[in-house]
Design a protein around this motif. Structure first.
Motif, mmCIF file in Angstrom:
data_model
loop_
_atom_site.group_PDB
_atom_site.id
_atom_site.type_symbol
_atom_site.label_atom_id
_atom_site.label_comp_id
_atom_site.label_asym_id
_atom_site.label_seq_id
_atom_site.Cartn_x
_atom_site.Cartn_y
_atom_site.Cartn_z
ATOM 1 N N GLU A 153 0.836 -1.199 0.000
ATOM 2 C CA GLU A 153 0.000 0.000 0.000
ATOM 3 C C GLU A 153 0.876 1.256 0.000
ATOM 4 O O GLU A 153 0.587 2.224 -0.700
ATOM 5 N N SER A 155 2.312 1.876 -3.441
ATOM 6 C CA SER A 155 1.327 2.380 -4.398
ATOM 7 C C SER A 155 1.105 3.889 -4.237
ATOM 8 O O SER A 155 0.624 4.536 -5.154
ATOM 9 N N SER A 156 1.488 4.454 -3.097
ATOM 10 C CA SER A 156 1.343 5.893 -2.863
ATOM 11 C C SER A 156 2.575 6.683 -3.300
ATOM 12 O O SER A 156 2.540 7.908 -3.319
#
Length: 75
Positions: A6, A9-10
């Motif tokens: 996660e 992905s940022s």
């Protein structure tokens, strides 16, 4: 680091070459080691990697899936 994918992905991919993946932290995510925002996240994919640093950096480290992960901080 349970939310590693996660976090990636940022981030913005900057470079993928020579067993290194480098991501730019453009959204001020905090480093899990020190709690400060980091500049870049570097994933070392190979057993041996060489990093050529062009400036002094503070580093925080961890591992994820047997890969070394570096969080860079410009002093």
């Amino acid at each position: 680091m349970e939310d590693f994918d996660e976090m990636l992905s940022s981030l913005t991919v900057q470079e993928t070459a020579g067993g290194i993946r480098r991501y730019r932290n453009t959204v001020s995510i905090t480093c899990p080691a020190c709690g400060e925002a980091f500049d870049d996240l570097v994933v070392c994919e190979d057993e041996y990697n060489s990093l050529e640093l062009s400036m002094p950096l503070d580093l925080c480290t961890t591992t994820h899936d047997d890969q070394v992960v570096l969080f860079t901080h410009k002093p």
